[in-house]
Design an enzyme around this catalytic site. Structure first.
Site, PDB file in Angstrom:
ATOM      1  CG  LEU A   9      -1.887   1.182   1.339  1.00  0.00           C
ATOM      2  CD1 LEU A   9      -2.804   1.278   0.125  1.00  0.00           C
ATOM      3  CD2 LEU A   9      -2.709   1.076   2.621  1.00  0.00           C
ATOM      4  CG  ASN A  11       2.449   7.900   0.058  1.00  0.00           C
ATOM      5  OD1 ASN A  11       1.833   7.929   1.110  1.00  0.00           O
ATOM      6  ND2 ASN A  11       3.770   7.837   0.009  1.00  0.00           N
ATOM      7  NE  ARG A  13       0.721   2.248  -9.121  1.00  0.00           N
ATOM      8  CZ  ARG A  13       1.364   1.486  -9.998  1.00  0.00           C
ATOM      9  NH1 ARG A  13       0.708   0.919 -11.005  1.00  0.00           N
ATOM     10  NH2 ARG A  13       2.660   1.263  -9.868  1.00  0.00           N
ATOM     11  CE  LYS A  15       3.275  -1.455  -6.845  1.00  0.00           C
ATOM     12  NZ  LYS A  15       4.547  -1.265  -7.587  1.00  0.00           N
ATOM     13  CE1 TYR A  94      18.032   6.481   6.109  1.00  0.00           C
ATOM     14  CE2 TYR A  94      15.929   6.764   7.236  1.00  0.00           C
ATOM     15  CZ  TYR A  94      16.769   7.038   6.171  1.00  0.00           C
ATOM     16  OH  TYR A  94      16.337   7.876   5.176  1.00  0.00           O
ATOM     17  N   GLY A 101      11.385   4.101   5.482  1.00  0.00           N
ATOM     18  CA  GLY A 101      10.122   3.561   4.988  1.00  0.00           C
ATOM     19  C   GLY A 101      10.240   2.095   4.623  1.00  0.00           C
ATOM     20  CB  VAL A 102       8.043  -0.820   5.367  1.00  0.00           C
ATOM     21  CG1 VAL A 102       6.744  -0.471   4.649  1.00  0.00           C
ATOM     22  CG2 VAL A 102       8.250  -2.315   5.441  1.00  0.00           C
ATOM     23  CG  ASP A 103       8.402   2.727   0.506  1.00  0.00           C
ATOM     24  OD1 ASP A 103       9.034   3.004   1.548  1.00  0.00           O
ATOM     25  OD2 ASP A 103       7.999   3.615  -0.279  1.00  0.00           O
ATOM     26  NE  ARG A 104      14.554   5.354   1.284  1.00  0.00           N
ATOM     27  CZ  ARG A 104      15.196   6.202   2.086  1.00  0.00           C
ATOM     28  NH1 ARG A 104      14.522   6.901   2.992  1.00  0.00           N
ATOM     29  NH2 ARG A 104      16.504   6.323   1.990  1.00  0.00           N
TER      30      ARG A 104
END
EC number: 2.7.1.33
Length: 247
Positions: A9, A11, A13, A15, A94, A101-104
């Site tokens: 999920l 920002n 879409r 998928k 980090y 971000g978990v997407d990165r």
């Protein structure tokens, strides 16, 4: 019937895809959620049922809650992916993993599993994200900037006479639409190229370059070193799910 599903999920879409045997992705479905009623769109698009839903979200808490409620009605178990400081040979830069971000994180995980050697991992979605990963799995940090689409949207919001879409890239455009496309895409291309050059100096050799996200194909044509890596976040989530199931 597929029993395990992956959900990414973002920002703009949602998928999702079934997780098949061997960690293979099934057919990916994308649902835009920047317009309309997200709860209705999700209810219409989601699979009817399953055993486990693996979820990665960088969307707002409210939107994430809508999706979790919908998944709870269809799946026996929901597992939420979170960034870890170390995972499957990947070590992030980090100090506080919750800030990445978990997407990165998942894109880096997929890149580490996919590529032998260093990679510049570039995501082109709502934001433009650039992360450097060396061949040993060490994340050297990255950058976040507006994507070309977000630049266009911001310009249009402040100056309605500037179109939000349209035009074609040119080094020196001869109409406003193309000038906007060229400026916004060119800004992203320049930042990626600068990051790639800096990465080569830092590592002593140029890394590979992986582009993913909805805006990646438009930039790939102007980045000859780049390789398009479709659904990289979902592929990373598949690796994360496989480790979660093994533990």
């Amino acid at each position: 019937m597929n029993r395990r599903w992956l959900f990414d999920l973002g920002n703009t879409r949602l998928k999702f895809a079934p997780l098949l045997d061997g960690g293979v992705l099934g057919d990916v479905v994308a649902v835009a959620h920047d317009n309309g009623d997200f709860a209705v769109e999700v209810a219409q698009a989601l699979p009817r049922e399953g055993a486990v839903a693996y979820l990665a979200s960088v969307a707002s808490p409210a939107m994430t809650a809508v999706l979790r409620d919908a998944l709870s009605a269809r799946f026996g178990h929901i597992v939420v992916a979170r960034t870890a400081s170390q995972f499957a040979g990947l070590r992030i830069a980090y100090a506080d993993p919750d800030k990445l971000g978990v997407d990165r994180f998942l894109a880096l995980l997929a890149a580490h599993a996919r590529v032998a050697g260093a990679s510049l991992v570039v995501g082109v979605g709502t934001a433009l994200t650039i992360d450097l990963l060396d061949g040993a799995g060490l994340h050297h940090g990255g950058r976040i900037a507006p994507s070309p689409a977000l630049m266009r949207a911001a310009l249009h919001q402040r100056a309605r006479q500037l179109p939000e879409s349209g035009g074609a890239y040119a080094e020196f455009a001869d109409d406003t639409q193309s000038a906007l496309a060229s400026g916004c895409e060119g800004a992203a291309i320049a930042l990626i190229e600068r990051s790639h050059a800096a990465a080569a100096r830092q590592l002593g050799a140029p890394p590979g370059m992986l582009l993913h996200g909805g805006g990646a194909p438009a930039l790939a044509a102007h980045l000859p070193r780049a390789e398009l890596a479709s659904h990289l976040v979902l592929r990373g989530l598949a690796h994360w799910a496989a480790r979660a199931e093994a533990e």
